[in-house]
Scaffold this active site. Structure first.
Site, PDB file in Angstrom:
ATOM      1  N   ASP A  28      55.876  28.394  -7.082  1.00 17.18           N
ATOM      2  CA  ASP A  28      57.371  28.132  -7.424  1.00 17.18           C
ATOM      3  C   ASP A  28      58.099  29.444  -7.521  1.00 17.18           C
ATOM      4  O   ASP A  28      58.615  29.878  -8.736  1.00 17.18           O
ATOM      5  CB  ASP A  28      57.637  27.203  -8.620  1.00 17.18           C
ATOM      6  CG  ASP A  28      56.876  27.953  -9.949  1.00 17.18           C
ATOM      7  OD1 ASP A  28      57.222  27.443 -10.794  1.00 17.18           O
ATOM      8  OD2 ASP A  28      56.068  28.666  -9.621  1.00 17.18           O
ATOM      9  N   ASP A  33      55.069  34.272  -8.875  1.00 15.03           N
ATOM     10  CA  ASP A  33      54.379  33.874  -7.568  1.00 15.03           C
ATOM     11  C   ASP A  33      54.738  34.678  -6.389  1.00 15.03           C
ATOM     12  O   ASP A  33      53.702  34.582  -5.389  1.00 15.03           O
ATOM     13  CB  ASP A  33      55.340  32.602  -7.350  1.00 15.03           C
ATOM     14  CG  ASP A  33      55.142  31.527  -8.674  1.00 15.03           C
ATOM     15  OD1 ASP A  33      55.978  31.834  -9.424  1.00 15.03           O
ATOM     16  OD2 ASP A  33      54.594  30.591  -8.314  1.00 15.03           O
ATOM     17  N   ASN A  55      60.093  27.116 -11.605  1.00 12.03           N
ATOM     18  CA  ASN A  55      60.722  28.261 -12.111  1.00 12.03           C
ATOM     19  C   ASN A  55      62.283  27.944 -11.943  1.00 12.03           C
ATOM     20  O   ASN A  55      63.050  28.649 -12.460  1.00 12.03           O
ATOM     21  CB  ASN A  55      60.271  29.726 -11.455  1.00 12.03           C
ATOM     22  CG  ASN A  55      58.854  29.933 -12.172  1.00 12.03           C
ATOM     23  OD1 ASN A  55      58.956  30.011 -13.580  1.00 12.03           O
ATOM     24  ND2 ASN A  55      58.240  30.469 -11.334  1.00 12.03           N
ATOM     25  N   THR A 139      50.114  27.937  -8.238  1.00 15.45           N
ATOM     26  CA  THR A 139      50.440  28.642  -9.267  1.00 15.45           C
ATOM     27  C   THR A 139      51.959  28.035  -9.831  1.00 15.45           C
ATOM     28  O   THR A 139      52.838  28.979  -9.965  1.00 15.45           O
ATOM     29  CB  THR A 139      50.804  30.002  -8.578  1.00 15.45           C
ATOM     30  OG1 THR A 139      51.977  29.924  -7.720  1.00 15.45           O
ATOM     31  CG2 THR A 139      49.588  30.696  -8.192  1.00 15.45           C
ATOM     32  N   PHE A 180      54.058  26.578 -19.397  1.00 13.14           N
ATOM     33  CA  PHE A 180      54.907  26.148 -18.763  1.00 13.14           C
ATOM     34  C   PHE A 180      54.569  25.406 -17.467  1.00 13.14           C
ATOM     35  O   PHE A 180      55.104  24.325 -16.963  1.00 13.14           O
ATOM     36  CB  PHE A 180      55.765  27.475 -18.015  1.00 13.14           C
ATOM     37  CG  PHE A 180      57.178  26.946 -17.167  1.00 13.14           C
ATOM     38  CD1 PHE A 180      56.719  26.839 -15.641  1.00 13.14           C
ATOM     39  CD2 PHE A 180      58.395  26.555 -17.728  1.00 13.14           C
ATOM     40  CE1 PHE A 180      57.882  26.614 -14.764  1.00 13.14           C
ATOM     41  CE2 PHE A 180      59.356  26.160 -16.904  1.00 13.14           C
ATOM     42  CZ  PHE A 180      59.063  26.086 -15.391  1.00 13.14           C
ATOM     43  N   ASN A 181      53.598  25.674 -16.887  1.00 12.40           N
ATOM     44  CA  ASN A 181      53.162  24.981 -15.388  1.00 12.40           C
ATOM     45  C   ASN A 181      52.605  23.462 -15.893  1.00 12.40           C
ATOM     46  O   ASN A 181      52.900  22.633 -15.150  1.00 12.40           O
ATOM     47  CB  ASN A 181      52.156  25.578 -14.600  1.00 12.40           C
ATOM     48  CG  ASN A 181      52.998  26.830 -13.839  1.00 12.40           C
ATOM     49  OD1 ASN A 181      54.062  26.942 -13.887  1.00 12.40           O
ATOM     50  ND2 ASN A 181      51.898  27.777 -13.302  1.00 12.40           N
ATOM     51  N   HIS A 254      51.167  36.660 -14.227  1.00 15.75           N
ATOM     52  CA  HIS A 254      50.307  35.302 -14.318  1.00 15.75           C
ATOM     53  C   HIS A 254      49.472  34.706 -12.765  1.00 15.75           C
ATOM     54  O   HIS A 254      48.289  34.740 -13.101  1.00 15.75           O
ATOM     55  CB  HIS A 254      51.100  34.159 -14.799  1.00 15.75           C
ATOM     56  CG  HIS A 254      51.721  34.259 -16.116  1.00 15.75           C
ATOM     57  ND1 HIS A 254      51.076  34.653 -17.142  1.00 15.75           N
ATOM     58  CD2 HIS A 254      53.158  34.619 -16.439  1.00 15.75           C
ATOM     59  CE1 HIS A 254      52.010  34.868 -18.293  1.00 15.75           C
ATOM     60  NE2 HIS A 254      53.189  34.800 -17.770  1.00 15.75           N
ATOM     61  N   ASP A 255      50.478  34.491 -11.921  1.00 18.17           N
ATOM     62  CA  ASP A 255      49.867  33.998 -10.906  1.00 18.17           C
ATOM     63  C   ASP A 255      48.990  34.514  -9.968  1.00 18.17           C
ATOM     64  O   ASP A 255      47.997  34.077  -9.369  1.00 18.17           O
ATOM     65  CB  ASP A 255      51.165  33.403 -10.083  1.00 18.17           C
ATOM     66  CG  ASP A 255      51.996  32.512 -10.774  1.00 18.17           C
ATOM     67  OD1 ASP A 255      53.179  32.330 -10.265  1.00 18.17           O
ATOM     68  OD2 ASP A 255      51.710  31.840 -11.660  1.00 18.17           O
TER      69      ASP A 255
END
Ligand code: RIB
Ligand code: CA
Length: 337
Positions: A28, A33, A55, A139, A180-181, A254-255
């Site tokens: 996203d 990402d 996102n 992700t 969040f995910n 993060h991703d």
């Protein structure tokens, strides 16, 4: 120099595509990402990029995926648009962090590359059913992956592994408990974590270690290529928002952790745990409840000991080799136009 095959303008893969792990990146974009896409393409056999609302709206994250593919000269990698909303709940976005476009910062041209004609869920099903050994790298919210697993149950026996960014062994970010995910679509996450597919979970407790500070951003800017400049502008924006909103000193990537876990397993230390997704808690909905009770003191090194709790259904990331992670990422970014 990468000795593999051309996958873009002058970009070559690490080795012949036939020798590389086939993957689908479900994302996203989203600043981190975008970095996951750029890290994956030269090191893994990226069969396709699928997008899912998270996102930002599905339209915006899909346009961003195409912008990144074009920026990097990867236009031959198919991009398939996916689910516009979670399985059950109302959509949640993160424009306050990623901006109104979902990828604020660099001025990337509107994409001209056509989307893959199939819906992302169908693309995942068709690709996994026709190609052996396809690993999924989600992700983003797990809506596409869960929908594919529900639509075609045979996927669960054909997907060798899922390396995902999501959840947390410790605190969340969308709420004190939820990342969040997972928070966006906990029902989808429950489907994935109960699918029986081997999972590598790169949660916030791990991904916050991949914190891009001014030092790393300047290393990227100094690459001097188009892609490095754009990524530096992405991270300038991303870090600026996090500093403005939370007083953070950097920007956690993060991703790309979920991608790095497949490129170089030595970069991340994982521990087997049972992970359950909370679906009903007033304060904890979307929490990944990681059972590490069997990892009692003295057992973290893998010694004996009494295992309590349910059988592990995931490998949960606990430690990142930060220096090597950034070396891999920045060296890869330097390969692009
Ligand atoms: O919580 C971090 C995750 O949420 C990352 O995947 C980021 O891109 C957002 O999707
Ligand atoms: Ca994401």
């Amino acid at each position: 120099m990468f000795g593999g095959e051309r996958i873009g303008n002058g970009l070559r893969t690490w080795k012949p595509l036939s020798e590389m792990r086939p993957v689908i990146l479900d994302c996203d974009p989203g600043h981190d990402d975008a970095l996951a896409i750029l890290l994956a393409a030269p090191h893994l056999r990226l069969l396709g990029i699928t997008t899912v609302a998270g996102n930002q709206s599905i339209e915006k994250v899909t346009a961003n995926a195409l912008k990144v593919v074009e920026l990097a000269g990867l236009a031959r990698i198919p991009v398939a648009q996916g689910m516009a909303r979670p399985l059950v709940r109302q959509p949640v976005h993160a424009g306050e962090i990623h901006g109104d476009s979902g990828l604020d910062g660099p001025d990337l041209p509107a994409p001209s590359t056509p989307l893959h004609p199939r819906h992302a869920v169908d693309f995942i099903i068709d690709t996994v059913m026709s190609t052996d050994g396809v690993t999924l790298i989600p992700t983003a919210p797990l809506t596409n992956v869960a929908a594919a697993l529900r639509r075609e149950p045979r996927l669960a026996k054909r997907i060798p592994e899922i390396s995902l960014m999501g959840g947390s062994m410790t605190c969340g970010n969308s709420t004190p408990a939820a990342e969040f995910n997972i928070y966006c679509d906990p029902e989808a996450a429950h489907v994935v974590f109960t699918s029986g597919i081997p999972i590598k979970m790169c949660g916030l407790n791990l991904t916050r270690q991949a914190n891009a500070t001014e030092v790393e951003v300047e290393r990227i800017r100094r690459l001097g290529n188009r892609t490095g400049r754009a990524v530096a502008e992405m991270l300038d924006f991303y870090r600026g928002r996090l500093r403005q909103m939370f007083g953070l000193a950097g920007g956690p990537l993060h991703d790309p952790c979920a991608v790095a876990a497949l490129i170089d397993p030595s970069l991340i230390e994982f521990r087997p745990m049972h992970v359950a997704v909370e679906l009903t808690g007033t304060h904890t909905c979307g929490m990944t409840v990681c059972d590490s009770r069997h990892l009692a003191r003295g057992q973290v090194e893998g010694g004996g000991g009494v295992r309590r709790g349910e059988t592990p259904n995931a490998e949960v990331g606990v430690r990142l080799d930060v220096e090597q992670f950034f070396n891999l990422l920045i060296e890869t970014l330097g390969r692009y136009p």
